[in-house]
Design a protein around this motif. Sequence first.
Motif, short mmCIF file in Angstrom:
data_model
loop_
_atom_site.label_atom_id
_atom_site.label_comp_id
_atom_site.label_asym_id
_atom_site.label_seq_id
_atom_site.Cartn_x
_atom_site.Cartn_y
_atom_site.Cartn_z
N PRO A 101 -44.04 26.42 112.02
CA PRO A 101 -43.50 26.86 110.72
C PRO A 101 -42.20 27.65 110.86
O PRO A 101 -41.31 27.53 110.00
N ARG A 102 -42.05 28.43 111.91
CA ARG A 102 -40.81 29.19 112.09
C ARG A 102 -39.63 28.25 112.37
O ARG A 102 -38.51 28.52 111.95
N PHE A 103 -39.86 27.16 113.07
CA PHE A 103 -38.78 26.23 113.39
C PHE A 103 -38.29 25.47 112.16
O PHE A 103 -37.11 25.21 112.01
N TYR A 104 -39.23 25.06 111.30
CA TYR A 104 -38.89 24.11 110.24
C TYR A 104 -38.88 24.70 108.84
O TYR A 104 -38.81 23.96 107.86
N THR A 105 -38.93 26.02 108.72
CA THR A 105 -38.84 26.66 107.41
C THR A 105 -37.37 26.77 107.00
O THR A 105 -36.59 27.43 107.68
N ARG A 106 -37.03 26.14 105.89
CA ARG A 106 -35.64 26.14 105.45
C ARG A 106 -35.27 27.44 104.75
O ARG A 106 -34.14 27.90 104.86
N ARG A 107 -36.20 27.99 103.99
CA ARG A 107 -35.94 29.23 103.26
C ARG A 107 -37.12 30.18 103.49
O ARG A 107 -38.11 30.11 102.76
N PRO A 108 -37.03 31.03 104.48
CA PRO A 108 -38.17 31.91 104.79
C PRO A 108 -38.50 32.82 103.61
O PRO A 108 -37.62 33.32 102.90
N ASP A 109 -39.79 32.98 103.38
CA ASP A 109 -40.26 33.91 102.36
C ASP A 109 -40.33 35.31 102.97
O ASP A 109 -41.10 35.55 103.90
N THR A 110 -39.55 36.22 102.44
CA THR A 110 -39.55 37.59 102.95
C THR A 110 -40.64 38.39 102.25
O THR A 110 -40.67 38.45 101.02
N PRO A 111 -41.57 38.98 102.99
CA PRO A 111 -42.63 39.79 102.37
C PRO A 111 -42.02 40.94 101.56
O PRO A 111 -40.93 41.43 101.86
N THR A 112 -42.76 41.36 100.54
CA THR A 112 -42.31 42.49 99.72
C THR A 112 -43.02 43.78 100.09
O THR A 112 -42.54 44.87 99.76
N ASP A 113 -44.18 43.69 100.73
CA ASP A 113 -44.94 44.88 101.13
C ASP A 113 -44.80 45.09 102.63
O ASP A 113 -44.85 44.13 103.41
N TRP A 114 -44.68 46.37 103.04
CA TRP A 114 -44.47 46.70 104.44
C TRP A 114 -45.27 47.93 104.83
O TRP A 114 -45.67 48.72 103.99
N PRO A 241 -24.85 35.89 110.74
CA PRO A 241 -24.66 34.44 110.66
C PRO A 241 -25.96 33.64 110.61
O PRO A 241 -25.92 32.41 110.60
N GLY A 242 -27.12 34.31 110.59
CA GLY A 242 -28.39 33.59 110.63
C GLY A 242 -28.56 32.54 109.55
O GLY A 242 -28.91 31.38 109.84
N PRO A 243 -28.35 32.86 108.26
CA PRO A 243 -28.53 31.85 107.21
C PRO A 243 -27.62 30.64 107.37
O PRO A 243 -28.05 29.50 107.15
N ASP A 244 -26.36 30.85 107.75
CA ASP A 244 -25.45 29.72 107.94
C ASP A 244 -25.91 28.84 109.10
O ASP A 244 -25.82 27.61 109.03
N CYS A 245 -26.41 29.47 110.16
CA CYS A 245 -26.91 28.71 111.30
C CYS A 245 -28.11 27.88 110.90
O CYS A 245 -28.21 26.69 111.23
N ARG A 246 -29.03 28.48 110.16
CA ARG A 246 -30.22 27.76 109.71
C ARG A 246 -29.84 26.55 108.85
O ARG A 246 -30.38 25.45 109.02
N SER A 247 -28.90 26.75 107.94
CA SER A 247 -28.46 25.65 107.08
C SER A 247 -27.85 24.52 107.91
O SER A 247 -28.10 23.33 107.64
N ALA A 248 -27.06 24.87 108.92
CA ALA A 248 -26.43 23.85 109.77
C ALA A 248 -27.47 23.06 110.55
O ALA A 248 -27.34 21.85 110.75
N VAL A 249 -28.53 23.74 111.01
CA VAL A 249 -29.61 23.06 111.73
C VAL A 249 -30.23 21.98 110.86
O VAL A 249 -30.38 20.81 111.28
N PHE A 250 -30.57 22.31 109.63
CA PHE A 250 -31.27 21.35 108.79
C PHE A 250 -30.34 20.27 108.25
O PHE A 250 -30.78 19.15 107.99
#
Length: 267
Positions: A101-114, A241-250
């Motif tokens: 799931p970490r490899f192929y998740t295009r838009r990670p869901d960020t938890p709201t509770d911590w 640059p993480g989001p841009d890298c993820r988008s380029a991967v997919f």
Amino acid sequence: MEECPKTWFEACARILTDPQNQRVWSIIMSLFGDLAQQPGDRLTGSALSRIIMPVGIKPEAIRVALHRLRKDGWIDSARSGRASAHFLTDYGRARSAEVTPRFYTRRPDTPTDWHLLIAEDGPGQSALDEMLLTAEYFSLARNVALGAGPAPEVSVELMSFDVEARAVPDWVRARACPADLAESCRSLGDALEQAAALLPPEGEITPLQTATLRMLIVHRWRRVVLRMPDLPAAFFPPDWPGPDCRSAVFRLLDRLPRPALSELDAD
């Protein structure tokens, strides 16, 4: 003098090859995780070699890596006549499924509770170190960990409580997104864009070429994404640059649809 690539495929393979990690057993696991993770999926020895050898890995190195993976319980092999086929064991499939799931998740869901866990030196630190081995925790300091969701039941040596981030200083952002991780993201993003510019139309790319390029993309992306924390946007610097890298991967994986295993022997 280094020989220049003669074809678009050789150029793409060179561009996408991870400059820091050529451990063959790890590359093989990236390949199986992408193409042959389901029960019953098998890669013949011939297909495996034809996928991996174009990146400069010799047959002897492939055999040694397969032996290690069999010995460690990740892969098993069977013979059918004079041919051999390789497949993930139950253990190998389970471990691959944990991180897929970490490899192929295009838009990670960020938890709201911590929640925070705080330890003192001694038994408490040992307990916290065990928690940090899971992907759900991010180390803020040697004895402080941030986790998603409400505070769980923990050992008596740990202090735990629910939190809300109201201010994130730069030192936390630097810990969440260290310079070497940001550089790995940029380097991979650049390589993906260069390779994308060289790809011919989909019908001109063979199944074996597709499998090789997907293997290189997934392998290099795996080393990046497993270090990327699932944290709220406030924890990341503005130039992250993480989001841009993820988008380029997919974008590139979408141009290289996963081939059927039967095509890899027929090619």
